[in-house]
Every structure is written in C-alpha cells, then in structure tokens.
Design an enzyme around this catalytic site. Structure first.
Site, PDB file in Angstrom:
ATOM      1  N   ASP A 171      -3.218  -2.518  -2.495  1.00 23.89           N
ATOM      2  CA  ASP A 171      -4.720  -2.146  -2.258  1.00 23.89           C
ATOM      3  C   ASP A 171      -4.533  -1.123  -3.684  1.00 23.89           C
ATOM      4  O   ASP A 171      -2.779  -0.796  -4.413  1.00 23.89           O
ATOM      5  CB  ASP A 171      -4.309  -1.602  -1.224  1.00 23.89           C
ATOM      6  CG  ASP A 171      -5.564  -0.215  -0.967  1.00 23.89           C
ATOM      7  OD1 ASP A 171      -5.375   0.844  -0.530  1.00 23.89           O
ATOM      8  OD2 ASP A 171      -6.284  -0.330  -1.829  1.00 23.89           O
TER       9      ASP A 171
ATOM     10  N   ASP B  49       0.859  -1.324   0.139  1.00 26.76           N
ATOM     11  CA  ASP B  49       0.224   0.057   0.128  1.00 26.76           C
ATOM     12  C   ASP B  49       0.807   1.344   0.039  1.00 26.76           C
ATOM     13  O   ASP B  49       0.755   2.706   0.331  1.00 26.76           O
ATOM     14  CB  ASP B  49      -0.722   0.020   0.695  1.00 26.76           C
ATOM     15  CG  ASP B  49      -2.229   0.876   0.767  1.00 26.76           C
ATOM     16  OD1 ASP B  49      -2.710   1.425   2.145  1.00 26.76           O
ATOM     17  OD2 ASP B  49      -2.378   1.581   0.022  1.00 26.76           O
TER      18      ASP B  49
HETATM   19  C1  72M Z   1      -4.253  10.599  -9.074  1.00 22.92           C
HETATM   20  C2  72M Z   1      -5.225   9.956  -7.605  1.00 22.92           C
HETATM   21  C3  72M Z   1      -4.339  10.739  -6.317  1.00 22.92           C
HETATM   22  C4  72M Z   1      -4.662   9.934  -4.504  1.00 22.92           C
HETATM   23  C5  72M Z   1      -5.419   8.595  -4.805  1.00 22.92           C
HETATM   24  C6  72M Z   1      -5.593   8.663  -3.638  1.00 22.92           C
HETATM   25  C7  72M Z   1      -4.588   6.929  -2.866  1.00 22.92           C
HETATM   26  C8  72M Z   1      -5.320   6.229  -2.294  1.00 22.92           C
HETATM   27  C9  72M Z   1      -4.589   5.108  -1.666  1.00 22.92           C
HETATM   28  O1  72M Z   1      -5.118   3.695  -1.404  1.00 22.92           O
HETATM   29  C10 72M Z   1      -3.291   5.022  -1.844  1.00 22.92           C
HETATM   30  O2  72M Z   1      -2.950   4.319  -0.838  1.00 22.92           O
HETATM   31  C11 72M Z   1      -2.438   6.336  -2.615  1.00 22.92           C
HETATM   32  C12 72M Z   1      -1.177   6.181  -2.216  1.00 22.92           C
HETATM   33  O3  72M Z   1      -0.108   7.228  -3.094  1.00 22.92           O
HETATM   34  N1  72M Z   1      -0.729   6.026  -1.357  1.00 22.92           N
HETATM   35  C13 72M Z   1       1.151   5.903  -1.375  1.00 22.92           C
HETATM   36  C14 72M Z   1       1.728   5.394   0.124  1.00 22.92           C
HETATM   37  C15 72M Z   1       2.452   5.918   0.681  1.00 22.92           C
HETATM   38  C16 72M Z   1       3.037   6.192   2.244  1.00 22.92           C
HETATM   39  O4  72M Z   1       3.551   4.928   2.277  1.00 22.92           O
HETATM   40  C17 72M Z   1       5.271   5.847   2.682  1.00 22.92           C
HETATM   41  N2  72M Z   1       6.056   5.560   1.589  1.00 22.92           N
HETATM   42  C18 72M Z   1       6.155   4.961  -0.062  1.00 22.92           C
HETATM   43  N3  72M Z   1       6.815   4.388  -0.707  1.00 22.92           N
HETATM   44  C19 72M Z   1       7.624   4.045   0.663  1.00 22.92           C
HETATM   45  C20 72M Z   1       8.480   3.415   1.052  1.00 22.92           C
HETATM   46  N4  72M Z   1       8.894   2.417  -0.630  1.00 22.92           N
HETATM   47  N5  72M Z   1       9.229   2.271   1.702  1.00 22.92           N
HETATM   48  C21 72M Z   1       8.098   2.868   2.467  1.00 22.92           C
HETATM   49  N6  72M Z   1       7.181   3.780   3.182  1.00 22.92           N
HETATM   50  C22 72M Z   1       7.080   3.950   1.485  1.00 22.92           C
HETATM   51  C23 72M Z   1       4.777   7.535   2.039  1.00 22.92           C
HETATM   52  O5  72M Z   1       5.632   7.946   2.922  1.00 22.92           O
HETATM   53  C24 72M Z   1       3.387   7.277   2.586  1.00 22.92           C
HETATM   54  O6  72M Z   1       3.040   6.971   4.022  1.00 22.92           O
HETATM   55  C25 72M Z   1      -3.741   6.993  -3.333  1.00 22.92           C
HETATM   56  C26 72M Z   1      -6.007   8.400  -5.961  1.00 22.92           C
HETATM   57  C27 72M Z   1      -6.001   8.797  -6.446  1.00 22.92           C
HETATM   58 MG    MG Z   2      -4.070   2.608  -0.558  1.00 19.81          MG
END
Ligand code: 72M
Ligand code: MG
Length: 214
Positions: free
Chosen positions: A169, A141
């Site tokens: 997810d 996720d």
């Molecule tokens: C266009 C658009 C935008 C947003 C959405 C909506 C939407 C709906 C959702 O359920 C989503 O999960 C997301 C989403 O982008 N999730 C990314 C989540 C990141 C978290 O994890 C952390 N992280 C990211 N890469 C790493 C990594 N390598 N190692 C360790 N932690 C990491 C970050 O520090 C954040 O804490 C977005 C829908 C459509």
């Molecule tokens: Mg998510």
C-alpha cells in the site's frame, strides 16, 4: 479522558456493524472515515483492488505488516479459502487492542492471528512459532521505511516461494521510493502498479503488486 481515533473507530463499528458480519464491519469503518474522521485504513477504493488480488491468489497463508485497527485484516480474511489464515503484525499495543476487538466483532478470530510486536523481530521467528513454511500473499501497510528492509528479511528467512505475491500500500502517498526502486529493478520480482487514490481522498496513491520469481 479524551478518546483516541482508533477507539472512536471501534465505537462506530460496535454501533453500526452487525456482529459476525465482516462486510458490515468494513462498511461501518469506511462510512466512519468518510463522514466523521479520516483514518489510515487501505479504504474502499484500494480495498477493491486488494479484494481482487486476494481472490486471484486464493491464499492459504497471508502475512500482513501493520494491522492498525484491523480493517484490511478483516477485508482479507473474509475472502480466504476454508483453511486459509492471516498472520498480522502490529507493534503498538493500543492499536492491537482495538484491532482485536474489531476482528472479534467481525467474528474472524479463527482466521486472523494478531501478533503484537515489530516486524523486524517477528519475521525471523514466524516459521518456528507458527509452523508456516512460506506465504502465498504478503500485504505491506506499516511504516513506509520498513517495506524494503522487511522484504529483504522475508527473502533471507525463506518466507517467500516462487509465485508468492507482495502487495504494498501507499507506494505513491506517503510513498516508498526505496522499496519501489528495489522491487521494480530486481530480476527476482515481476511488478505491476495499480493506480488509485489515497483512502477517502482524491490524492493519487496506488498499490504495487510483485510476484517473487524465486
Ligand atoms: C504525509 C502523509 C501522512 C500520512 C498519509 C496517510 C497514510 C495513508 C496510509 O494508507 C498509511 O498506511 C499511512 C501510514 O503511515 N501507515 C503506517 C502504518 C502504521 C501501523 O502499523 C504499525 N507498524 C508500523 N511499523 C510496524 C512494524 N515494523 N511492525 C509492526 N507494526 C508496525 C503501527 O503501529 C501502525 O498501527 C499513512 C499520507 C501522507
Ligand atoms: Mg496504508
């Protein structure tokens, strides 16, 4: 100074949830996201699918990539068997600090090991650092362009065994096209799509459940 959304989410947990009651923490976050501010937790609708997969797998060892505020780590941890543990990786220290407090409010510090760092750096170190052999369940996720490289890395590092389950997810929204293409066409996985909606909205999204065949 202006608070952040994760800080406001934590405040809602501390105001509305009962200490030591994980389900009240999950409910408080879902109510905050529906009534006050949307946040990217897996949410209540996809969360029910997550719950059913966790209950079916009954995992002793879970890995979560992308803790954010700790919603899914809490949701998973409260369904684990007595000695079950979840390791959750989060590279943003501000998010990790909020997640640690959400996890503490739920009273699940013993079952959830929050590691601050990037999945690409930590996946190769997990075996030696945490004495884990393989994971029964992995919940993906984090940034969507990391799903595929991290899955290949988990394969290479021997973190998956025959029967390990990957649950991803957002395979529709935001979408993980390269991961879906790989996992659905690889002879080493058997995949199943669970249609649902983007958390707290009517937009289509879903979870992809894949069994590693070894
Ligand atoms: C266009 C658009 C935008 C947003 C959405 C909506 C939407 C709906 C959702 O359920 C989503 O999960 C997301 C989403 O982008 N999730 C990314 C989540 C990141 C978290 O994890 C952390 N992280 C990211 N890469 C790493 C990594 N390598 N190692 C360790 N932690 C990491 C970050 O520090 C954040 O804490 C977005 C829908 C459509
Ligand atoms: Mg998510």
């Amino acid at each position: 100074t202006q608070s952040t959304r994760p800080q406001r989410l934590l405040a809602a947990v501390q105001k509305n949830a009962t200490r030591g009651d994980p389900r009240s923490v999950v409910l408080a976050i879902d109510q905050f996201c529906r009534q006050k501010e949307w946040a990217m937790n897996v949410g209540d609708e996809k969360g029910c699918i997550l719950d059913s997969v966790v209950s079916e797998v009954n995992p002793g060892a879970v890995l979560e990539l992308g803790t954010y505020c700790g919603y899914s780590a809490v949701r998973i941890a409260c369904l684990l068997p007595p000695h079950g543990k979840i390791i959750t990786l989060e590279f943003n220290p501000d998010n990790a600090a909020i997640a640690r407090q959400v996890i503490a409010w739920a009273g699940l510090e013993e079952k959830i090991q929050l590691v601050v760092g990037a999945s690409g750096d930590w996946i190769p170190k997990i075996k030696e650092q945490f004495g884990v052999k393989t994971f029964d369940l992995v919940f993906l996720d984090h940034w969507k362009d990391r799903y595929l490289p991290d899955t290949k890395l988990m394969e290479e590092c021997g973190l998956l065994r025959e029967g390990s389950i990957l649950l991803a997810d957002n395979v529709i929204c935001p979408g993980t096209p390269d991961y879906l293409e790989y996992i659905r066409n690889s002879p080493r996985y058997k995949s199943q799509y669970f249609k649902s909606h983007l958390e707290y909205t009517k937009v289509e999204d879903g979870l992809e459940k894949s069994v590693f065949l070894g």
